[in-house]
Design a protein around this motif. Structure first.
Motif, PDB file in Angstrom:
ATOM      1  N   LEU A  79      83.799 -22.087  99.766  1.00 22.17           N
ATOM      2  CA  LEU A  79      84.959 -21.471 100.412  1.00 22.17           C
ATOM      3  C   LEU A  79      85.880 -22.536 100.999  1.00 22.17           C
ATOM      4  CD1 LEU A  79      83.416 -18.443 102.374  1.00 22.17           C
ATOM      5  CD2 LEU A  79      84.877 -18.349 100.344  1.00 22.17           C
ATOM      6  N   ASP A  80      85.279 -23.518 101.656  1.00 28.04           N
ATOM      7  CA  ASP A  80      86.051 -24.607 102.254  1.00 28.04           C
ATOM      8  C   ASP A  80      86.828 -25.367 101.188  1.00 28.04           C
ATOM      9  OD1 ASP A  80      86.572 -26.622 104.516  1.00 28.04           O
ATOM     10  OD2 ASP A  80      85.561 -27.879 103.032  1.00 28.04           O
ATOM     11  N   GLY A 148      86.156 -28.573 107.607  1.00 27.67           N
ATOM     12  CA  GLY A 148      86.727 -27.882 108.762  1.00 27.67           C
ATOM     13  C   GLY A 148      86.279 -28.492 110.079  1.00 27.67           C
ATOM     14  N   ALA A 149      87.031 -28.176 111.141  1.00 26.18           N
ATOM     15  CA  ALA A 149      86.693 -28.675 112.471  1.00 26.18           C
ATOM     16  C   ALA A 149      85.564 -27.846 113.088  1.00 26.18           C
ATOM     17  CB  ALA A 149      87.914 -28.635 113.379  1.00 26.18           C
ATOM     18  N   CYS A 150      84.673 -28.496 113.821  1.00 29.91           N
ATOM     19  CA  CYS A 150      83.585 -27.799 114.500  1.00 29.91           C
ATOM     20  C   CYS A 150      84.154 -26.811 115.510  1.00 29.91           C
ATOM     21  CB  CYS A 150      82.689 -28.813 115.212  1.00 29.91           C
ATOM     22  SG  CYS A 150      81.458 -28.069 116.303  1.00 29.91           S
ATOM     23  N   PRO A 151      83.738 -25.539 115.476  1.00 28.84           N
ATOM     24  CA  PRO A 151      84.242 -24.551 116.427  1.00 28.84           C
ATOM     25  C   PRO A 151      83.888 -24.873 117.880  1.00 28.84           C
ATOM     26  CG  PRO A 151      83.170 -23.473 114.566  1.00 28.84           C
ATOM     27  CD  PRO A 151      82.836 -24.924 114.477  1.00 28.84           C
ATOM     28  N   GLN A 152      82.836 -25.664 118.092  1.00 25.26           N
ATOM     29  CA  GLN A 152      82.400 -25.982 119.448  1.00 25.26           C
ATOM     30  C   GLN A 152      83.151 -27.158 120.047  1.00 25.26           C
ATOM     31  OE1 GLN A 152      80.656 -22.957 120.108  1.00 25.26           O
ATOM     32  NE2 GLN A 152      79.701 -24.392 121.522  1.00 25.26           N
ATOM     33  N   CYS A 153      83.201 -28.288 119.333  1.00 32.00           N
ATOM     34  CA  CYS A 153      83.808 -29.507 119.897  1.00 32.00           C
ATOM     35  C   CYS A 153      85.108 -29.896 119.220  1.00 32.00           C
ATOM     36  CB  CYS A 153      82.818 -30.669 119.832  1.00 32.00           C
ATOM     37  SG  CYS A 153      82.459 -31.263 118.147  1.00 32.00           S
ATOM     38  N   GLU A 154      85.476 -29.194 118.131  1.00 26.53           N
ATOM     39  CA  GLU A 154      86.718 -29.415 117.386  1.00 26.53           C
ATOM     40  C   GLU A 154      86.750 -30.741 116.626  1.00 26.53           C
ATOM     41  OE1 GLU A 154      90.023 -28.835 119.995  1.00 26.53           O
ATOM     42  OE2 GLU A 154      89.668 -26.685 120.188  1.00 26.53           O
ATOM     43  N   ALA A 155      85.616 -31.431 116.529  1.00 25.77           N
ATOM     44  CA  ALA A 155      85.571 -32.671 115.750  1.00 25.77           C
ATOM     45  C   ALA A 155      85.621 -32.342 114.260  1.00 25.77           C
ATOM     46  CB  ALA A 155      84.295 -33.442 116.072  1.00 25.77           C
ATOM     47  N   LYS A 156      86.406 -33.107 113.514  1.00 21.09           N
ATOM     48  CA  LYS A 156      86.466 -32.926 112.063  1.00 21.09           C
ATOM     49  C   LYS A 156      85.717 -34.036 111.331  1.00 21.09           C
ATOM     50  CE  LYS A 156      89.940 -31.206 109.962  1.00 21.09           C
ATOM     51  NZ  LYS A 156      91.261 -30.944 109.323  1.00 21.09           N
ATOM     52  N   THR A 157      85.634 -35.215 111.941  1.00 23.57           N
ATOM     53  CA  THR A 157      84.959 -36.339 111.303  1.00 23.57           C
ATOM     54  C   THR A 157      84.112 -37.090 112.324  1.00 23.57           C
ATOM     55  OG1 THR A 157      86.865 -37.795 111.700  1.00 23.57           O
ATOM     56  CG2 THR A 157      86.761 -36.661 109.565  1.00 23.57           C
ATOM     57  N   VAL A 158      83.163 -37.852 111.822  1.00 27.14           N
ATOM     58  CA  VAL A 158      82.343 -38.746 112.647  1.00 27.14           C
ATOM     59  C   VAL A 158      82.185 -40.068 111.899  1.00 27.14           C
ATOM     60  CG1 VAL A 158      81.040 -36.908 113.799  1.00 27.14           C
ATOM     61  CG2 VAL A 158      80.195 -37.852 111.636  1.00 27.14           C
ATOM     62  N   TRP A 159      81.856 -41.113 112.650  1.00 23.82           N
ATOM     63  CA  TRP A 159      81.572 -42.411 112.047  1.00 23.82           C
ATOM     64  C   TRP A 159      80.065 -42.602 112.003  1.00 23.82           C
ATOM     65  CZ3 TRP A 159      85.125 -45.533 109.789  1.00 23.82           C
ATOM     66  CH2 TRP A 159      86.476 -45.274 110.074  1.00 23.82           C
ATOM     67  N   ALA A 200      85.234 -19.015 111.335  1.00 30.37           N
ATOM     68  CA  ALA A 200      85.676 -19.817 112.475  1.00 30.37           C
ATOM     69  C   ALA A 200      86.395 -21.093 112.045  1.00 30.37           C
ATOM     70  CB  ALA A 200      84.477 -20.181 113.355  1.00 30.37           C
ATOM     71  N   ILE A 201      86.019 -21.663 110.896  1.00 30.22           N
ATOM     72  CA  ILE A 201      86.665 -22.896 110.444  1.00 30.22           C
ATOM     73  C   ILE A 201      87.797 -22.627 109.462  1.00 30.22           C
ATOM     74  CG2 ILE A 201      84.573 -24.245 110.842  1.00 30.22           C
ATOM     75  CD1 ILE A 201      84.035 -24.235 107.877  1.00 30.22           C
ATOM     76  N   GLY A 202      88.140 -21.351 109.297  1.00 27.04           N
ATOM     77  CA  GLY A 202      89.319 -21.021 108.502  1.00 27.04           C
ATOM     78  C   GLY A 202      89.084 -20.845 107.024  1.00 27.04           C
ATOM     79  N   CYS A 203      87.838 -20.593 106.626  1.00 19.26           N
ATOM     80  CA  CYS A 203      87.545 -20.353 105.200  1.00 19.26           C
ATOM     81  C   CYS A 203      87.738 -18.872 104.908  1.00 19.26           C
ATOM     82  CB  CYS A 203      86.117 -20.761 104.867  1.00 19.26           C
ATOM     83  SG  CYS A 203      85.805 -22.521 105.023  1.00 19.26           S
ATOM     84  N   ALA A 204      88.869 -18.543 104.305  1.00 19.27           N
ATOM     85  CA  ALA A 204      89.147 -17.148 103.987  1.00 19.27           C
ATOM     86  C   ALA A 204      88.301 -16.718 102.805  1.00 19.27           C
ATOM     87  CB  ALA A 204      90.628 -16.966 103.662  1.00 19.27           C
TER      88      ALA A 204
END
Length: 207
Positions: A79-80, A148-159, A200-204
């Motif tokens: 979906l994403d 998509g961004a995490c619904p809890q912390c809004e992070a989209k990426t990590v290192w 929540a992450i916008g996957c219609a």
């Protein structure tokens, strides 16, 4: 003093190769697939984009033999990916409008300028990434990343450190058959919550 003549490659010279690379990548995504079954019989199948949407639709409707029926982690990643492809292609083709497949087919012929060469090469790489991801999803990979961004912390990426001990950026949301997890804040979603997470992450849902 004799000065050696040096050849300078211009954007105009790069443009045909960039358009060809884009056209080839699009072809891999939207061409009719030639398949061979276990008995060696050759048959044709829809293009990868259509196969992905068909598999997702089968999972949502409960009809047919969806490749994602027992793989909810792959379903949410699918979906994403569909949402990302449709949004990205619409942005690339603007102001042209139309069906995603039509826009993709028309992209190489939209009158690009020499200075667009570098961008077209990047698009070709992006599309080749989509092709690889769709093949992985249809084959039922066990672990997938979601952009998509995490619904809890809004992070989209990590290192994170890769196998070569280098810092690399990756999507924060990682989904397996057992759970979805944010690698930034540590929030975990069980498979029963995958559909809520997708919303929540916008996957219609796929039309």
């Amino acid at each position: 003093m004799e000065v050696e003549n040096m050849s300078v490659t211009t954007d105009a010279e790069y443009l045909p190769a960039a358009i060809t690379a884009l056209d080839d990548a699009i072809h891999d995504l939207i061409k009719v697939q030639t398949m061979r079954d276990a008995d060696g019989q050759v048959y044709t199948a829809p293009n990868l984009y259509v196969q992905l949407k068909t598999a997702l639709h089968g999972q949502q409707s409960g009809e047919g033999k969806s490749a994602f029926r027992s793989r909810p982690s792959v379903w949410i990643a699918g979906l994403d990916l569909v949402e990302r492809i449709e949004r990205t292609v619409a942005e690339w083709a603007a102001p042209h409008r139309g069906h995603t497949l039509s826009l993709l087919a028309d992209l190489p012929h939209m009158g690009w300028r020499p200075q667009d060469s570098s961008e077209l090469q990047k698009w070709a790489l992006t599309i080749r990434g989509w092709v690889k991801t769709i093949n992985n999803l249809l084959d039922g990979v066990s672990e997938v990343e979601v952009t998509g961004a995490c619904p809890q912390c809004e992070a989209k990426t990590v290192w994170r450190r890769d196998d070569l001990d280098e810092n690399v950026k990756q999507p924060a949301l990682l989904v397996t058959a057992q759970e979805a997890r944010c690698l930034s804040c540590g929030t975990v979603w069980p498979p029963t919550s995958f559909e809520l997470l997708a919303a929540a992450i916008g996957c219609a849902k796929v039309a």
